[in-house]
Write a protein that holds these residues in place. Structure first.
Motif, PDB file in Angstrom:
ATOM      1  N   ALA A  62       1.912  -1.271  14.574  1.00 56.27           N
ATOM      2  CA  ALA A  62       1.528  -2.205  13.504  1.00 56.27           C
ATOM      3  C   ALA A  62       1.448  -1.468  12.172  1.00 56.27           C
ATOM      4  O   ALA A  62       1.843  -2.006  11.128  1.00 56.27           O
ATOM      5  N   LEU A  63       0.951  -0.243  12.190  1.00 55.11           N
ATOM      6  CA  LEU A  63       0.874   0.566  10.977  1.00 55.11           C
ATOM      7  C   LEU A  63       2.274   0.880  10.443  1.00 55.11           C
ATOM      8  O   LEU A  63       2.535   0.763   9.250  1.00 55.11           O
ATOM      9  N   LYS A  64       3.159   1.249  11.364  1.00 55.04           N
ATOM     10  CA  LYS A  64       4.533   1.553  10.961  1.00 55.04           C
ATOM     11  C   LYS A  64       5.204   0.321  10.366  1.00 55.04           C
ATOM     12  O   LYS A  64       5.916   0.415   9.356  1.00 55.04           O
ATOM     13  N   ASP A  65       4.958  -0.841  10.984  1.00 55.26           N
ATOM     14  CA  ASP A  65       5.523  -2.084  10.446  1.00 55.26           C
ATOM     15  C   ASP A  65       4.958  -2.379   9.059  1.00 55.26           C
ATOM     16  O   ASP A  65       5.688  -2.818   8.161  1.00 55.26           O
ATOM     17  N   ARG A  66       3.667  -2.145   8.895  1.00 62.09           N
ATOM     18  CA  ARG A  66       3.020  -2.399   7.599  1.00 62.09           C
ATOM     19  C   ARG A  66       3.574  -1.471   6.523  1.00 62.09           C
ATOM     20  O   ARG A  66       3.858  -1.899   5.400  1.00 62.09           O
ATOM     21  N   ILE A  67       3.755  -0.208   6.838  1.00 67.80           N
ATOM     22  CA  ILE A  67       4.318   0.757   5.888  1.00 67.80           C
ATOM     23  C   ILE A  67       5.749   0.378   5.544  1.00 67.80           C
ATOM     24  O   ILE A  67       6.148   0.389   4.368  1.00 67.80           O
TER      25      ILE A  67
END
Length: 142
Positions: free
Chosen positions: A76-81
């Protein structure tokens, strides 16, 4: 045909090609041009705010990763970044296009002498005796 050409030419000379009328038309065009430029400048400011905001949010995410508050392998963090980078890149591209449009519009000014010269030259073109060229002028102005 010559009589009709003369009538049309006279009407255009009297109604359209007088310097005072051309100045009025030009003033209206310049007002609309300035309004468009102002809207583009406002849009550009909004794009720069979006870029700055996106960079700040990305910075906070990176700070959270460095501080150990977030797992760097979290999908989810990677998608957000990735989403923030996409927003920033799109806003940057839009800002560059908008700035280029503003730069191209430039501050090219038209002087009163230029309007007078154009008016005189156009009226002379409508009164040329060579039929084809004269008709081309009439069509262009009509």
């Amino acid at each position: 045909m010559d009589k009709l050409d003369d009538l049309v030419a006279s009407h255009m000379e009297e109604r359209l090609l007088q310097p005072k009328r051309l100045k009025t038309i030009l003033a209206n065009l310049l007002d609309r041009r300035e309004d468009r430029a102002e809207r583009r400048r406002q849009h550009l400011a909004e794009l720069h705010k979006r870029i700055t905001g996106t960079e700040q949010r990305s910075g906070r995410l990176y700070d959270a990763i460095e501080g150990g508050m977030v797992d760097k392998d979290d999908t989810a963090l990677k998608d957000r970044i990735a989403g923030l980078k996409a927003i920033r890149d799109q806003a940057t591209a839009d800002a560059e296009r908008t700035q280029a449009t503003l730069d191209r519009a430039g501050g090219e000014s038209v002087s009163l002498d230029m309007i007078d010269d154009f008016s005189r030259t156009a009226r002379e073109g409508l009164r040329l005796e060579s039929g084809g060229y004269r008709r081309d002028h009439l069509r262009a102005f009509a």
